[in-house]
Enzyme design. Structure first.
Site, mmCIF file in Angstrom:
data_model
loop_
_atom_site.group_PDB
_atom_site.id
_atom_site.type_symbol
_atom_site.label_atom_id
_atom_site.label_comp_id
_atom_site.label_asym_id
_atom_site.label_seq_id
_atom_site.Cartn_x
_atom_site.Cartn_y
_atom_site.Cartn_z
ATOM 1 N N LYS A 17 -14.421 2.586 0.980
ATOM 2 C CA LYS A 17 -13.380 2.757 -0.048
ATOM 3 C C LYS A 17 -12.596 1.454 -0.189
ATOM 4 O O LYS A 17 -12.081 0.919 0.792
ATOM 5 C CB LYS A 17 -12.422 3.889 0.342
ATOM 6 N N ASP A 31 -10.953 3.068 -5.347
ATOM 7 C CA ASP A 31 -9.765 3.941 -5.321
ATOM 8 C C ASP A 31 -8.607 3.248 -6.037
ATOM 9 O O ASP A 31 -7.672 2.766 -5.417
ATOM 10 C CB ASP A 31 -9.435 4.218 -3.840
ATOM 11 N N LYS A 35 -7.012 4.754 -8.773
ATOM 12 C CA LYS A 35 -6.130 5.823 -9.293
ATOM 13 C C LYS A 35 -5.577 5.474 -10.670
ATOM 14 O O LYS A 35 -4.360 5.360 -10.862
ATOM 15 C CB LYS A 35 -4.964 6.081 -8.327
ATOM 16 N N ASP A 61 -2.777 6.115 -17.255
ATOM 17 C CA ASP A 61 -2.275 5.378 -18.419
ATOM 18 C C ASP A 61 -2.584 6.220 -19.649
ATOM 19 O O ASP A 61 -2.990 7.384 -19.512
ATOM 20 C CB ASP A 61 -2.989 3.994 -18.468
ATOM 21 N N THR A 99 0.065 12.884 -1.274
ATOM 22 C CA THR A 99 0.632 13.626 -0.132
ATOM 23 C C THR A 99 1.987 13.064 0.281
ATOM 24 O O THR A 99 2.710 13.683 1.050
ATOM 25 C CB THR A 99 -0.323 13.611 1.081
ATOM 26 N N ARG A 116 -8.157 3.916 9.926
ATOM 27 C CA ARG A 116 -7.877 3.310 11.231
ATOM 28 C C ARG A 116 -8.660 3.856 12.421
ATOM 29 O O ARG A 116 -9.049 3.050 13.282
ATOM 30 C CB ARG A 116 -6.364 3.355 11.492
HETATM 31 O O1 C5P Z 1 -6.158 4.857 8.320
HETATM 32 P P1 C5P Z 1 -6.191 6.205 7.666
HETATM 33 O O2 C5P Z 1 -7.345 7.070 8.150
HETATM 34 O O3 C5P Z 1 -4.871 6.926 7.739
HETATM 35 O O4 C5P Z 1 -6.489 5.869 6.133
HETATM 36 C C1 C5P Z 1 -6.545 6.865 5.147
HETATM 37 C C2 C5P Z 1 -6.867 6.283 3.815
HETATM 38 O O5 C5P Z 1 -6.774 7.324 2.849
HETATM 39 C C3 C5P Z 1 -5.925 5.170 3.349
HETATM 40 O O6 C5P Z 1 -6.680 4.273 2.519
HETATM 41 C C4 C5P Z 1 -4.906 5.914 2.520
HETATM 42 O O7 C5P Z 1 -4.322 5.128 1.523
HETATM 43 C C5 C5P Z 1 -5.769 7.011 1.897
HETATM 44 N N1 C5P Z 1 -5.030 8.211 1.480
HETATM 45 C C6 C5P Z 1 -4.273 8.977 2.362
HETATM 46 N N2 C5P Z 1 -3.612 10.079 1.905
HETATM 47 C C7 C5P Z 1 -3.692 10.418 0.618
HETATM 48 C C8 C5P Z 1 -4.460 9.676 -0.285
HETATM 49 C C9 C5P Z 1 -5.124 8.553 0.197
HETATM 50 O O8 C5P Z 1 -4.214 8.672 3.556
HETATM 51 N N3 C5P Z 1 -3.075 11.504 0.212
#
Ligand code: C5P
Length: 234
Positions: free
Chosen positions: A33, A60, A62, A65, A117, A208
């Site tokens: 992503k 991603d 998003k 517009d 979220t 992560r």
């Molecule tokens: O490192 P981690 O597993 O928390 O990363 C989650 C990924 O998903 C990040 O790129 C974050 O921006 C994305 N994301 C999220 N929650 C959302 C939408 C996207 O954590 N509601």
């Protein structure tokens, strides 16, 4: 054909970092992503490079517009040959339909973000919305379905609720995933890969826990096994 369920979030600032990480991963086990930060820094060239190494890309960005602008942005993104891209369902049905019309079904997956979220009940009231986040998520997911989109991004909790209403053909893409032994980082509500798949999620966005691991490929293999076991009922 393989359909890896894990999408690794390349939340990097620059191309070099992204390529180092990519070299530690396996395109038969994951997709990648690319979000606003990395895309703004590196542009389409990085997308093309990663694809040349065999990785499918979820772009991603998003989009949100007026319908014409979103439709044209979707055409430009799909031309890159990405596997999946997304728009904001809050843009409404005209915008969602313009995005759908711009990308023939079956080419690039077109999904919608429902409600971020990071938006809680107070944030919603602040912008004049008096429904609960759960009501909004459900409403926007059904709107995206009506407009012919291929799926939505949702939390694993929302996936459970949505899966009861919506056919299996509509993809649920879920971030906020944490293996049982890992830290939460800044995520508030997390679920394990196994729980998310149990709840009806199709694809898991994981950052992560994989990207910061000493051995990202080992973690990726373990999580893939956990998901496959869950899907085969083991
Ligand atoms: O490192 P981690 O597993 O928390 O990363 C989650 C990924 O998903 C990040 O790129 C974050 O921006 C994305 N994301 C999220 N929650 C959302 C939408 C996207 O954590 N509601």
């Amino acid at each position: 054909m393989k359909d890896p369920r894990i999408i690794v979030a390349l939340d990097c600032q620059e191309e070099k970092e992204a390529l180092v990480l990519m070299a530690k991963l396996d395109p038969s086990l994951c997709r990648l992503k690319i979000g606003k930060e990395l895309f703004t820094a590196t542009g389409p060239q990085l997308v093309e490079k990663l694809m040349r190494h065999g990785f499918e890309i979820f772009l991603d960005l998003k989009f949100h517009d007026i319908p014409n602008t979103v439709g044209r942005a979707c055409i430009a993104a799909a031309r890159l040959g990405v596997w999946m891209l997304n728009v904001h369902a809050l843009g409404g049905s005209k915008m969602l339909s313009a995005a759908r019309d711009a990308i023939p079904a079956g080419q690039t997956k077109l999904i919608a973000v429902t409600l971020l979220t990071s938006m809680g009940p107070r944030d919603l009231r602040e912008i004049g919305i008096n429904q609960t986040p759960e009501q909004i998520v459900q409403h926007l997911a059904l709107l995206a379905l009506d407009c012919g989109l291929d799926g939505v991004v949702c939390s694993a909790l929302e996936a459970k609720q949505l899966r009861q209403l919506i056919t299996d053909k509509f993809d649920l893409i879920t971030p906020g995933i944490r293996p049982i032994d890992s830290t939460m980082d800044d995520q508030q509500r997390v679920m394990t890969p196994r729980q998310a798949i149990e709840n009806g999620s199709d694809y898991l966005v994981i950052g992560r826990p994989i990207t910061q691991a000493d051995d990202p490929l080992l973690v990726l293999r373990r999580l893939t096994e956990e998901i496959n076991n869950q899907r085969s009922g083991a």
